[in-house]
Design an enzyme around this catalytic site. Sequence first.
Site, PDB file in Angstrom:
ATOM      1  CB  CYS A 178      -0.828   0.166   0.627  1.00 43.68           C
ATOM      2  SG  CYS A 178      -0.499  -0.217   2.516  1.00 43.68           S
ATOM      3  NE  ARG A 179      -2.871   5.950   0.621  1.00 42.16           N
ATOM      4  CZ  ARG A 179      -4.398   6.500   1.132  1.00 42.16           C
ATOM      5  NH1 ARG A 179      -3.936   6.465   1.911  1.00 42.16           N
ATOM      6  NH2 ARG A 179      -5.236   7.266   0.456  1.00 42.16           N
TER       7      ARG A 179
END
Length: 221
Positions: A178-179
Site C-alpha cells: 500500500c502506501r
Amino acid sequence: MASGGAKAALFDGLASVAQALGSGRRAEIVDVLAQGERSVDEIAAEISQTVANTSQHLHVLARAGLVRSRRRGTRVIYRLASEQVGDLWAAVRDVAVRHLAEVSVLAGDYLGARDGVEHVSAAELAERLARGDAVVLDVRPEREYAAGHIVGARSAPIDELDAFVAELPRRREIVAYCRGPYCVYADDAVRLLRSRGLTARRLDVGYPEWRRAGLPVATEA
C-alpha cells in the site's frame, strides 16, 4: 568574513523546511501526496480535517517549498515539489522510528498486533517479479493505483478485496502493498487473505519507496 547574523539567517532558512514538517497533519499531507497529486478537499478527507485547516497546512508547506499547486478548473491541485521531498519525509520517519521508542509504541497501537503479518523485502519481490513468480496486489484506492503502481500488480482496493479472493490462486503466495511501511491497508489485506486460507505477506515498504528505489513501475494510460 561573513557576519554572524548572515550565518544565523542562513541556518534559520534551512531549518524552515524542518519546521514545516513540525506538525503531524502536515507530515500526513506529505505522506498522502507521495502517492500522487490531490485537490484540497481530497487531502482534507484523507487527513480528517476541514478544508480550511487543510488549506492553512498546505500554505505552510508551500512557503517552505515542499509542495506546489496548479489549477484544474475551479479546483487547486497540490503535489510534492520534487522526489527529494518524499526522501526527506522518509528519512524523518525512519529516524523517528529508530531513535524514539515512543514512535514504535504508537505504531503498534495504530497497526495492531502484527504476529501474523510477515514481510517481504523490495529486493526479494523485485527478483520474484523478474521470474514471473509473484502475485502482487495493490490495496490502495484505485486512483492511487492509476497514478502509479508496481509493474505486474493488480488493483485490489482494501474495501473491495474480499470480492477478489475467489479469483486468486490458492497455491501461490500473495504479496500485498500500500502506501508505506505504516499503512494499515496492507496489514489488513494479509490478515484477510490468510483468514481465507491463502498464503500472504506484505511488502515491507510502500509504492513511493519502491519507485524512489528505481524499481519497475507503471501507470494507467
